[in-house]
Design a protein around this motif. Structure first.
Motif, PDB file in Angstrom:
ATOM      1  N   PHE A   1      19.196 -49.145 -25.930  1.00 56.50           N
ATOM      2  CA  PHE A   1      19.977 -47.932 -26.170  1.00 56.50           C
ATOM      3  C   PHE A   1      20.415 -47.875 -27.636  1.00 56.50           C
ATOM      4  O   PHE A   1      20.350 -46.822 -28.276  1.00 56.50           O
ATOM      5  CB  PHE A   1      21.212 -47.895 -25.261  1.00 56.50           C
ATOM      6  N   GLN A   2      20.886 -49.018 -28.138  1.00 59.25           N
ATOM      7  CA  GLN A   2      21.322 -49.077 -29.534  1.00 59.25           C
ATOM      8  C   GLN A   2      20.153 -48.775 -30.481  1.00 59.25           C
ATOM      9  O   GLN A   2      20.302 -48.023 -31.444  1.00 59.25           O
ATOM     10  CB  GLN A   2      21.911 -50.455 -29.851  1.00 59.25           C
ATOM     11  N   GLU A   3      18.993 -49.346 -30.178  1.00 62.04           N
ATOM     12  CA  GLU A   3      17.813 -49.118 -31.027  1.00 62.04           C
ATOM     13  C   GLU A   3      17.394 -47.653 -31.007  1.00 62.04           C
ATOM     14  O   GLU A   3      17.048 -47.089 -32.054  1.00 62.04           O
ATOM     15  CB  GLU A   3      16.662 -50.015 -30.545  1.00 62.04           C
ATOM     16  N   GLN A   4      17.442 -47.031 -29.824  1.00 61.08           N
ATOM     17  CA  GLN A   4      17.091 -45.608 -29.731  1.00 61.08           C
ATOM     18  C   GLN A   4      18.048 -44.755 -30.565  1.00 61.08           C
ATOM     19  O   GLN A   4      17.641 -43.831 -31.272  1.00 61.08           O
ATOM     20  CB  GLN A   4      17.135 -45.146 -28.269  1.00 61.08           C
ATOM     21  N   GLY A   5      19.348 -45.090 -30.494  1.00 59.17           N
ATOM     22  CA  GLY A   5      20.336 -44.345 -31.260  1.00 59.17           C
ATOM     23  C   GLY A   5      20.128 -44.486 -32.756  1.00 59.17           C
ATOM     24  O   GLY A   5      20.279 -43.520 -33.514  1.00 59.17           O
ATOM     25  N   GLU A   6      19.786 -45.700 -33.216  1.00 58.11           N
ATOM     26  CA  GLU A   6      19.569 -45.944 -34.640  1.00 58.11           C
ATOM     27  C   GLU A   6      18.286 -45.284 -35.127  1.00 58.11           C
ATOM     28  O   GLU A   6      18.244 -44.711 -36.221  1.00 58.11           O
ATOM     29  CB  GLU A   6      19.538 -47.449 -34.902  1.00 58.11           C
ATOM     30  N   ILE A   7      17.226 -45.348 -34.317  1.00 61.82           N
ATOM     31  CA  ILE A   7      15.930 -44.778 -34.716  1.00 61.82           C
ATOM     32  C   ILE A   7      15.997 -43.261 -34.809  1.00 61.82           C
ATOM     33  O   ILE A   7      15.557 -42.656 -35.793  1.00 61.82           O
ATOM     34  CB  ILE A   7      14.822 -45.204 -33.722  1.00 61.82           C
ATOM     35  N   HIS A   8      16.596 -42.648 -33.778  1.00 63.69           N
ATOM     36  CA  HIS A   8      16.593 -41.180 -33.705  1.00 63.69           C
ATOM     37  C   HIS A   8      17.868 -40.539 -34.280  1.00 63.69           C
ATOM     38  O   HIS A   8      17.955 -39.318 -34.369  1.00 63.69           O
ATOM     39  CB  HIS A   8      16.412 -40.722 -32.258  1.00 63.69           C
ATOM     40  N   ARG A   9      18.849 -41.383 -34.604  1.00 62.94           N
ATOM     41  CA  ARG A   9      20.114 -40.898 -35.164  1.00 62.94           C
ATOM     42  C   ARG A   9      20.808 -39.913 -34.212  1.00 62.94           C
ATOM     43  O   ARG A   9      21.226 -38.817 -34.613  1.00 62.94           O
ATOM     44  CB  ARG A   9      19.902 -40.262 -36.540  1.00 62.94           C
ATOM     45  N   HIS A  10      20.887 -40.303 -32.965  1.00 62.48           N
ATOM     46  CA  HIS A  10      21.646 -39.518 -31.995  1.00 62.48           C
ATOM     47  C   HIS A  10      22.636 -40.422 -31.273  1.00 62.48           C
ATOM     48  O   HIS A  10      22.777 -41.605 -31.621  1.00 62.48           O
ATOM     49  CB  HIS A  10      20.726 -38.750 -31.040  1.00 62.48           C
ATOM     50  N   CYS A  11      23.329 -39.896 -30.268  1.00 62.50           N
ATOM     51  CA  CYS A  11      24.496 -40.585 -29.706  1.00 62.50           C
ATOM     52  C   CYS A  11      24.238 -41.272 -28.371  1.00 62.50           C
ATOM     53  O   CYS A  11      25.189 -41.537 -27.633  1.00 62.50           O
ATOM     54  CB  CYS A  11      25.655 -39.598 -29.549  1.00 62.50           C
ATOM     55  N   VAL A  12      22.998 -41.587 -28.056  1.00 58.41           N
ATOM     56  CA  VAL A  12      22.717 -42.195 -26.749  1.00 58.41           C
ATOM     57  C   VAL A  12      23.423 -43.533 -26.579  1.00 58.41           C
ATOM     58  O   VAL A  12      23.794 -43.908 -25.458  1.00 58.41           O
ATOM     59  CB  VAL A  12      21.189 -42.343 -26.532  1.00 58.41           C
ATOM     60  N   PHE A  13      23.648 -44.250 -27.699  1.00 54.30           N
ATOM     61  CA  PHE A  13      24.349 -45.540 -27.615  1.00 54.30           C
ATOM     62  C   PHE A  13      25.849 -45.365 -27.836  1.00 54.30           C
ATOM     63  O   PHE A  13      26.659 -45.887 -27.064  1.00 54.30           O
ATOM     64  CB  PHE A  13      23.778 -46.516 -28.643  1.00 54.30           C
ATOM     65  N   THR A  14      26.231 -44.629 -28.899  1.00 61.27           N
ATOM     66  CA  THR A  14      27.658 -44.500 -29.209  1.00 61.27           C
ATOM     67  C   THR A  14      28.421 -43.798 -28.092  1.00 61.27           C
ATOM     68  O   THR A  14      29.596 -44.090 -27.864  1.00 61.27           O
ATOM     69  CB  THR A  14      27.862 -43.720 -30.529  1.00 61.27           C
ATOM     70  N   ASN A  15      27.779 -42.890 -27.379  1.00 63.37           N
ATOM     71  CA  ASN A  15      28.432 -42.219 -26.249  1.00 63.37           C
ATOM     72  C   ASN A  15      28.175 -42.926 -24.918  1.00 63.37           C
ATOM     73  O   ASN A  15      28.458 -42.375 -23.845  1.00 63.37           O
ATOM     74  CB  ASN A  15      27.989 -40.761 -26.163  1.00 63.37           C
ATOM     75  N   GLU A  16      27.609 -44.111 -25.001  1.00 67.21           N
ATOM     76  CA  GLU A  16      27.471 -45.028 -23.860  1.00 67.21           C
ATOM     77  C   GLU A  16      26.777 -44.390 -22.657  1.00 67.21           C
ATOM     78  O   GLU A  16      27.283 -44.397 -21.532  1.00 67.21           O
ATOM     79  CB  GLU A  16      28.841 -45.578 -23.465  1.00 67.21           C
ATOM     80  N   TYR A  17      25.583 -43.865 -22.895  1.00 70.94           N
ATOM     81  CA  TYR A  17      24.802 -43.280 -21.810  1.00 70.94           C
ATOM     82  C   TYR A  17      24.396 -44.333 -20.770  1.00 70.94           C
ATOM     83  O   TYR A  17      24.073 -43.988 -19.636  1.00 70.94           O
ATOM     84  CB  TYR A  17      23.552 -42.600 -22.369  1.00 70.94           C
ATOM     85  N   PHE A  18      24.446 -45.604 -21.174  1.00 76.94           N
ATOM     86  CA  PHE A  18      24.097 -46.669 -20.213  1.00 76.94           C
ATOM     87  C   PHE A  18      25.144 -46.809 -19.120  1.00 76.94           C
ATOM     88  O   PHE A  18      24.933 -47.503 -18.124  1.00 76.94           O
ATOM     89  CB  PHE A  18      23.908 -48.008 -20.945  1.00 76.94           C
ATOM     90  N   LYS A  19      26.296 -46.146 -19.262  1.00 82.12           N
ATOM     91  CA  LYS A  19      27.335 -46.208 -18.237  1.00 82.12           C
ATOM     92  C   LYS A  19      27.273 -45.020 -17.272  1.00 82.12           C
ATOM     93  O   LYS A  19      28.021 -44.973 -16.296  1.00 82.12           O
ATOM     94  CB  LYS A  19      28.718 -46.245 -18.901  1.00 82.12           C
ATOM     95  N   LYS A  20      26.391 -44.064 -17.558  1.00 85.33           N
ATOM     96  CA  LYS A  20      26.304 -42.871 -16.710  1.00 85.33           C
ATOM     97  C   LYS A  20      25.526 -43.183 -15.429  1.00 85.33           C
ATOM     98  O   LYS A  20      24.317 -43.439 -15.473  1.00 85.33           O
ATOM     99  CB  LYS A  20      25.633 -41.729 -17.474  1.00 85.33           C
ATOM    100  N   LYS A  21      26.207 -43.134 -14.303  1.00 85.44           N
ATOM    101  CA  LYS A  21      25.571 -43.460 -13.023  1.00 85.44           C
ATOM    102  C   LYS A  21      24.520 -42.433 -12.622  1.00 85.44           C
ATOM    103  O   LYS A  21      23.508 -42.768 -12.001  1.00 85.44           O
ATOM    104  CB  LYS A  21      26.631 -43.555 -11.924  1.00 85.44           C
ATOM    105  N   GLU A  22      24.749 -41.180 -12.954  1.00 82.61           N
ATOM    106  CA  GLU A  22      23.865 -40.109 -12.481  1.00 82.61           C
ATOM    107  C   GLU A  22      22.740 -39.794 -13.459  1.00 82.61           C
ATOM    108  O   GLU A  22      22.008 -38.839 -13.282  1.00 82.61           O
ATOM    109  CB  GLU A  22      24.682 -38.843 -12.204  1.00 82.61           C
TER     110      GLU A  22
END
Length: 424
Positions: free
Chosen positions: A341-362
């Protein structure tokens, strides 16, 4: 306002006995308190005191004017004008009162002209043992911490005495003070503290008295004007400095330095640390040490959180691990680690890691790649099995966006087949 009470009438009567500011006192202010400056040009130097100009191509930072013999501090500049405003305090004793008279000294300088100087009294503090300080002052106008005074000096509201607080640049050397203040350590200098603060606080502040008597003017100033800036926490260190005759020349930096030593767990009673020969060098050294330590601590905390988040992420999404779809050079796979998730956020410069999408159950997050190179991050809803979003660099769709969406939609049944194993 007119004096009304007995004490005001007494003070006003004594005020009439005071001599006006003398020529000698004004001359001292002009000679010793005002700065004497010369402006250097390519050809020579302008004396801003007498207006004289002489040829000089040297690079000296000090010079003596050949016309008025004034020693000057030389500045290389294109400026032609220079103004100053400083303050001097005249101390006197009349009856039971300690008086502090604040004199404002102003000067206007212009290259090629004689300096225009003035000195006038702007207010007086009257201190007594049995009453709060009284103030005699001109009419004060305040504008963004710049006070101007006009009119004759009059008795002003006693409760406003503290608001007349210009820190003096010097005390006139021919002064009179009550014996109590000499006993408390006064030796002709207020050390950048305004008269009100000095004469109202020194009697009831044992630490300030100790600092004044120990020739620690910087720490004394910090105690009376900056609420100590650490004096209560570091009093033992201050006593070590006094015992070792170490004079603190920059109280703010020294207290910051002690804060840094405390963070690094150093002995704050050791002269080795408390009394550095080069304060700035040691201060900067420990700033760097603390930064390194804080980074290490932050890295350790980040790793710990990553591990905790990884465990929780696996509990939620492990059933989807190993799933990937391919079509030609395009591949879409489920993210299996928080690190991804962190790598995706750094590569694409979006918030998938900073907004903690890994915690979204749905939500299920997948990475889309072309020839092994990341192009987009895909979010799929595990509630209705629709693509929520698919974004590449800076949250924008890549040229492969439609192909990615078609590939995921075509294989959505694979994700549905695993959903029974997950509590959504």
């Amino acid at each position: 306002m007119k004096p009304r009470t007995k004490i005001q009438l007494k003070i006003w009567g004594l005020y009439q006995e005071l001599s006006p500011v003398s020529k000698e006192q004004k001359q001292f202010a002009y000679d010793k308190i005002l700065d004497h400056v010369g402006f250097r040009t390519k050809k020579g130097i302008h004396c801003l005191d007498c207006g004289d100009f002489w040829l000089d191509t040297s690079k000296l930072k000090k010079a003596t004017c050949p016309h008025c013999r004034q020693k000057l501090k030389i500045e290389t500049t294109r400026k032609k004008m220079f103004n100053q405003m400083k303050h001097m305090v005249i101390l006197d004793v009349i009856g039971d009162f300690q008086i502090a008279r604040t004199i404002r000294i102003e000067s206007k300088h212009k290259a090629g002209f004689n300096v225009d100087r003035s000195a006038h009294e702007i207010y007086q503090h009257w201190f007594s043992e049995n009453d709060k300080p009284h103030i005699i002052a001109g009419f004060r106008n305040s504008f963004f911490n710049n006070d101007s005074y006009s009119g004759d000096l009059e008795i002003r509201l006693q409760d406003n005495a503290h608001s007349y607080h210009n820190a003096p640049d010097a005390v006139y050397p021919k002064y009179k003070v009550k014996p109590i203040y000499k006993k408390l350590g006064f030796k002709g200098n207020l050390h950048w503290v305004n008269p009100y603060s000095f004469f109202t606080k020194i009697e009831n502040n044992n630490r300030a008295e100790t600092l004044l008597k120990s020739n620690q003017p910087e720490l004394f100033w910090a105690e009376l004007t900056r609420s100590g800036r650490g004096i209560h926490r570091y009093w033992n260190s201050i006593k070590i400095a006094i015992r070792n005759k170490y004079k603190v020349k920059d109280s703010i930096m020294w207290y910051d330095y002690l804060d840094l030593l405390s963070k690094m767990g150093k002995d704050l009673r050791s002269p080795k640390y408390v009394c550095p020969k080069n304060l700035k060098k040691e201060h900067d050294y420990y700033v760097n040490k603390v930064k390194i330590q804080e980074k290490k601590t932050a890295d350790e905390l980040r790793i710990k959180r990553m591990r905790e988040n990884q465990i929780k992420y696996e509990e939620m999404k492990k059933a989807f691990f190993g799933i990937s779809f391919a079509s030609g050079d395009l591949t879409v796979k489920v993210l299996e680690t928080v690190q991804e998730f962190q790598e995706q956020g750094e590569i694409h410069r979006h918030c998938v890691f900073t907004n903690e999408y890994f915690k979204k159950k749905e939500s299920l997050i997948m990475a889309a790649m072309v020839n092994g190179q990341p192009v987009e991050t895909v979010e799929v809803s595990l509630k209705n099995f629709e693509i929520v979003q698919s974004r590449g660099l800076s949250n924008k769709a890549s040229e492969y966006n439609k192909d990615i969406i078609n590939l995921v939609n075509k294989n959505m049944k694979v994700l549905k087949s695993r959903v029974d194993q997950v509590a959504v």
